[in-house]
Design an enzyme around this catalytic site. Structure first.
Site, PDB file in Angstrom:
ATOM      1  N   GLY A  73     -11.573   3.956  -0.131  1.00  0.00           N
ATOM      2  CA  GLY A  73     -12.588   4.776   0.510  1.00  0.00           C
ATOM      3  C   GLY A  73     -13.752   4.017   1.109  1.00  0.00           C
ATOM      4  O   GLY A  73     -14.756   4.607   1.498  1.00  0.00           O
ATOM      5  N   PHE A 117      -3.041   6.071   3.672  1.00  0.00           N
ATOM      6  CA  PHE A 117      -4.124   5.618   4.549  1.00  0.00           C
ATOM      7  C   PHE A 117      -3.594   5.359   5.957  1.00  0.00           C
ATOM      8  O   PHE A 117      -4.208   5.748   6.945  1.00  0.00           O
ATOM      9  CB  PHE A 117      -4.758   4.345   3.996  1.00  0.00           C
ATOM     10  CG  PHE A 117      -5.914   3.834   4.816  1.00  0.00           C
ATOM     11  CD1 PHE A 117      -5.696   2.877   5.816  1.00  0.00           C
ATOM     12  CD2 PHE A 117      -7.190   4.311   4.619  1.00  0.00           C
ATOM     13  CE1 PHE A 117      -6.757   2.411   6.591  1.00  0.00           C
ATOM     14  CE2 PHE A 117      -8.250   3.850   5.389  1.00  0.00           C
ATOM     15  CZ  PHE A 117      -8.041   2.899   6.371  1.00  0.00           C
ATOM     16  N   ASP A 121      -2.896   8.059  -2.373  1.00  0.00           N
ATOM     17  CA  ASP A 121      -4.259   8.567  -2.511  1.00  0.00           C
ATOM     18  C   ASP A 121      -4.706   9.188  -1.197  1.00  0.00           C
ATOM     19  O   ASP A 121      -4.035   9.076  -0.177  1.00  0.00           O
ATOM     20  CB  ASP A 121      -5.217   7.426  -2.889  1.00  0.00           C
ATOM     21  CG  ASP A 121      -5.271   6.338  -1.814  1.00  0.00           C
ATOM     22  OD1 ASP A 121      -4.240   6.103  -1.165  1.00  0.00           O
ATOM     23  OD2 ASP A 121      -6.345   5.741  -1.636  1.00  0.00           O
ATOM     24  N   ASP A 141       0.862  -1.167   0.000  1.00  0.00           N
ATOM     25  CA  ASP A 141       0.000   0.000   0.000  1.00  0.00           C
ATOM     26  C   ASP A 141       0.910   1.232   0.000  1.00  0.00           C
ATOM     27  O   ASP A 141       2.092   1.146   0.337  1.00  0.00           O
ATOM     28  CB  ASP A 141      -0.930  -0.001   1.214  1.00  0.00           C
ATOM     29  CG  ASP A 141      -2.133   0.940   1.010  1.00  0.00           C
ATOM     30  OD1 ASP A 141      -2.963   1.023   1.925  1.00  0.00           O
ATOM     31  OD2 ASP A 141      -2.226   1.581  -0.060  1.00  0.00           O
ATOM     32  N   SER A 142       0.350   2.388  -0.377  1.00  0.00           N
ATOM     33  CA  SER A 142       1.189   3.576  -0.631  1.00  0.00           C
ATOM     34  C   SER A 142       1.513   4.355   0.634  1.00  0.00           C
ATOM     35  O   SER A 142       2.397   5.201   0.617  1.00  0.00           O
ATOM     36  CB  SER A 142       0.474   4.493  -1.622  1.00  0.00           C
ATOM     37  OG  SER A 142      -0.908   4.561  -1.290  1.00  0.00           O
ATOM     38  N   GLY A 143       0.816   4.083   1.727  1.00  0.00           N
ATOM     39  CA  GLY A 143       1.172   4.704   3.009  1.00  0.00           C
ATOM     40  C   GLY A 143       0.247   5.799   3.472  1.00  0.00           C
ATOM     41  O   GLY A 143       0.175   6.068   4.676  1.00  0.00           O
ATOM     42  N   ASP A 164      -7.728  -7.492   0.949  1.00  0.00           N
ATOM     43  CA  ASP A 164      -6.756  -7.600   2.042  1.00  0.00           C
ATOM     44  C   ASP A 164      -7.446  -7.154   3.321  1.00  0.00           C
ATOM     45  O   ASP A 164      -8.318  -6.256   3.274  1.00  0.00           O
ATOM     46  CB  ASP A 164      -5.538  -6.698   1.782  1.00  0.00           C
ATOM     47  CG  ASP A 164      -5.749  -5.299   2.318  1.00  0.00           C
ATOM     48  OD1 ASP A 164      -6.366  -4.484   1.600  1.00  0.00           O
ATOM     49  OD2 ASP A 164      -5.326  -5.016   3.470  1.00  0.00           O
ATOM     50  N   GLN A 172     -11.786   6.544  -5.790  1.00  0.00           N
ATOM     51  CA  GLN A 172     -12.333   7.146  -4.596  1.00  0.00           C
ATOM     52  C   GLN A 172     -13.719   7.705  -4.913  1.00  0.00           C
ATOM     53  O   GLN A 172     -14.260   7.414  -5.977  1.00  0.00           O
ATOM     54  CB  GLN A 172     -11.399   8.249  -4.056  1.00  0.00           C
ATOM     55  CG  GLN A 172     -10.069   7.735  -3.523  1.00  0.00           C
ATOM     56  CD  GLN A 172     -10.192   6.944  -2.235  1.00  0.00           C
ATOM     57  OE1 GLN A 172     -11.238   6.939  -1.580  1.00  0.00           O
ATOM     58  NE2 GLN A 172      -9.127   6.246  -1.852  1.00  0.00           N
TER      59      GLN A 172
HETATM   60  N1  LIG Z   1      -4.365   3.325   0.003  1.00  0.00           N
HETATM   61  C1  LIG Z   1      -5.530   3.035   0.577  1.00  0.00           C
HETATM   62  N2  LIG Z   1      -5.593   2.057   1.511  1.00  0.00           N
HETATM   63  C2  LIG Z   1      -6.818   1.785   2.103  1.00  0.00           C
HETATM   64  C3  LIG Z   1      -6.874   0.812   3.141  1.00  0.00           C
HETATM   65  C4  LIG Z   1      -5.649   0.029   3.601  1.00  0.00           C
HETATM   66  C5  LIG Z   1      -5.696  -1.369   3.013  1.00  0.00           C
HETATM   67  N3  LIG Z   1      -4.832  -2.294   3.771  1.00  0.00           N
HETATM   68  C6  LIG Z   1      -3.417  -1.973   3.689  1.00  0.00           C
HETATM   69  C7  LIG Z   1      -2.572  -2.901   4.524  1.00  0.00           C
HETATM   70  C8  LIG Z   1      -1.117  -2.595   4.335  1.00  0.00           C
HETATM   71  C9  LIG Z   1      -0.485  -2.778   5.681  1.00  0.00           C
HETATM   72  C10 LIG Z   1      -1.556  -2.549   6.693  1.00  0.00           C
HETATM   73  C11 LIG Z   1      -2.872  -2.800   6.017  1.00  0.00           C
HETATM   74  C12 LIG Z   1      -8.105   0.582   3.747  1.00  0.00           C
HETATM   75  N4  LIG Z   1      -8.440  -0.223   4.782  1.00  0.00           N
HETATM   76  C13 LIG Z   1      -9.763  -0.014   4.984  1.00  0.00           C
HETATM   77  N5  LIG Z   1     -10.486  -0.586   5.955  1.00  0.00           N
HETATM   78  C14 LIG Z   1      -9.856  -1.432   6.966  1.00  0.00           C
HETATM   79  C15 LIG Z   1     -10.963  -1.716   7.971  1.00  0.00           C
HETATM   80  C16 LIG Z   1     -10.470  -2.562   9.073  1.00  0.00           C
HETATM   81  C17 LIG Z   1      -9.705  -2.004  10.115  1.00  0.00           C
HETATM   82  C18 LIG Z   1      -9.279  -2.831  11.144  1.00  0.00           C
HETATM   83  C19 LIG Z   1      -9.609  -4.191  11.146  1.00  0.00           C
HETATM   84  C20 LIG Z   1     -10.363  -4.715  10.089  1.00  0.00           C
HETATM   85  C21 LIG Z   1     -10.780  -3.908   9.051  1.00  0.00           C
HETATM   86  N6  LIG Z   1     -10.297   0.866   4.119  1.00  0.00           N
HETATM   87  C22 LIG Z   1      -9.269   1.261   3.330  1.00  0.00           C
HETATM   88  C23 LIG Z   1      -9.217   2.206   2.309  1.00  0.00           C
HETATM   89  C24 LIG Z   1      -7.990   2.487   1.711  1.00  0.00           C
HETATM   90  C25 LIG Z   1      -7.865   3.518   0.696  1.00  0.00           C
HETATM   91  O1  LIG Z   1      -8.849   4.185   0.308  1.00  0.00           O
HETATM   92  N7  LIG Z   1      -6.634   3.752   0.180  1.00  0.00           N
END
Ligand SMILES: Nc1nc2c(CCNCC3CCCC3)c3[nH]c(NCCc4ccccc4)nc3cc2c(=O)[nH]1
Length: 371
Positions: free
Chosen positions: A217, A96, A147, A92-94, A267, A190
């Site tokens: 999003g 979030f 993003d 992931d790009s960081g 993921d 998004q």
């Molecule tokens: N770039 C980006 N990443 C997002 C992420 C991170 C995805 N996992 C990345 C991994 C890389 C390393 C860490 C994670 C998201 N994760 C969630 N929900 C997690 C909800 C959740 C939280 C806790 C427990 C279970 C579910 N929505 C997300 C939206 C975005 C987004 O728009 N843009």
């Protein structure tokens, strides 16, 4: 010609099953990607992760740039060599993670600036720097654009601002990425819960052109129903011949309902995080192993599984490990939960290939949610 061929082998309604072919190995879709935040899928060895059938794992720009630093990972041979995972890695790009983990952060047209949650040091993430970290220093196979994930609920005007910034950052990411033949870049759609914004976001991303498209999003508090309402249209705005990745999702029922709406990749930290706290995911729903009712339950979590953690240990023993706060409990339950998520996606791939996904979807919900 796309750098990673994506071959859709069968469809059933909007559901698809196929293979995303990468130089480090094939990814069977629908795919669940275990999260390996700090160069480890927590409490699991890479051999256990491989054993579950996972074809790809996630790495994390945010965590690794703070510790041990992306430059050190590079000097040590890159993320695959560092953690001994030789199959594909998506990073992931960081952005979030900055918004959800670090303290002070500032977001401008140019960059995200923030202070490390590890030692308070100051860091800057631009679209260009994120690409450099992911593609050149960590060496990931699937790179995500930087993003902005707008918090939910959002006013339409706010959601538009975030979508348009993300679209501009998509272009900057693509320009910084350039053309590579062993790595690919995914754009991120998004637009929060606004259909017109999701459509516009998709059109901008398609104009720029990506090897795959993520749906961002979501899973930010909107809940299962609202997420499904967005997924009724959002995947269809993306090219049907490229992979669609729903970020951060999710619970087993979320995966099934998203696959039914055309999503290919997922993921989530849920299986590993909940496993560390004693929650086991099963075909009959989640169970909390600390519950006294398992104190003398000699049955395993899943006798039909080929995963030793699911097949060989009694619930009584697993409960004991959690009550005694033994590390082995976290190891075995993380292993079981990842194996279950892999078994779920494997079952969906088979159901789609055999044209019986709707029946699978009904049977799964009845058994898993039935209580
Ligand atoms: N770039 C980006 N990443 C997002 C992420 C991170 C995805 N996992 C990345 C991994 C890389 C390393 C860490 C994670 C998201 N994760 C969630 N929900 C997690 C909800 C959740 C939280 C806790 C427990 C279970 C579910 N929505 C997300 C939206 C975005 C987004 O728009 N843009």
């Amino acid at each position: 010609m796309a750098a990673f061929p994506f071959e859709i082998e069968a469809t059933d309604g909007k559901a698809r099953t196929g293979v995303l072919k990468t130089p480090r190995g094939d990814i069977r879709t629908p795919a669940f990607m275990p999260v390996g935040t700090a160069a480890t899928v927590k409490a699991m060895t890479v051999d256990q992760v491989k054993d579950t059938g996972a074809d790809i794992i996630l790495g994390n720009t945010y965590h690794l740039m703070l510790r041990p630093s992306a430059e050190r990972v590079k000097r040590l041979g890159g993320l695959h060599k560092f953690m001994r995972w030789d199959k594909p890695i998506l990073t992931d790009s960081g952005g979030f993670q900055v918004m959800s983990l670090s303290g002070i952060s500032k977001l401008t047209e140019e960059a995200v600036t923030f202070s490390s949650h590890v030692d308070g040091s100051k860091h800057v993430l631009t679209p260009e720097r994120s690409i450099e970290i992911q593609a050149d220093l960590l060496g990931s196979d699937i790179v995500m654009q930087l993003d902005e994930c707008v918090a939910w609920p959002a006013e339409e005007a706010r959601a538009r601002k975030g979508m348009e910034l993300s679209a501009r950052w998509a272009k900057r990411s693509k320009d910084a990425f350039g053309t590579r033949d062993t790595q690919v870049l995914f754009g991120i759609q998004q637009g929060s819960t606004f259909e017109n914004l999701r459509r516009e976001s998709s059109e901008r991303l398609r104009e720029i052109g990506f090897d795959g498209y993520a749906i961002g999003g979501l899973a930010v508090g909107e809940g299962h129903q609202a997420m499904c309402e967005v997924l009724d249209y959002a995947p269809g705005f993306l090219p049907e011949d490229r992979p669609r990745y729903l970020m951060g999702v999710g619970k087993p029922i979320d995966l099934v309902e998203a696959v039914a709406r055309g999503v290919d990749m997922f993921d989530c930290v849920l299986p590993t995080r909940s496993g560390r706290h004693g929650q086991a995911w099963t075909w009959d729903g989640p169970i909390n192993l600390k519950n006294a009712k398992y104190a003398e339950d000699e049955t395993p979590l899943d006798p039909d599984s080929d995963c030793p953690a699911s097949r060989d240990y009694s619930k009584a023993y697993l409960r004991h490990l959690f009550k005694a706060e033994e590390i082995l409990g976290q190891v075995l339950l993380s292993w079981h939960n990842i194996a279950f998520f892999q078994a779920l996606t494997a079952a969906m791939r088979a159901a789609i290939a055999e044209g019986r996904f709707e029946q699978f979807r009904r049977d799964f919900a009845a058994r898993h949610l039935g209580g």
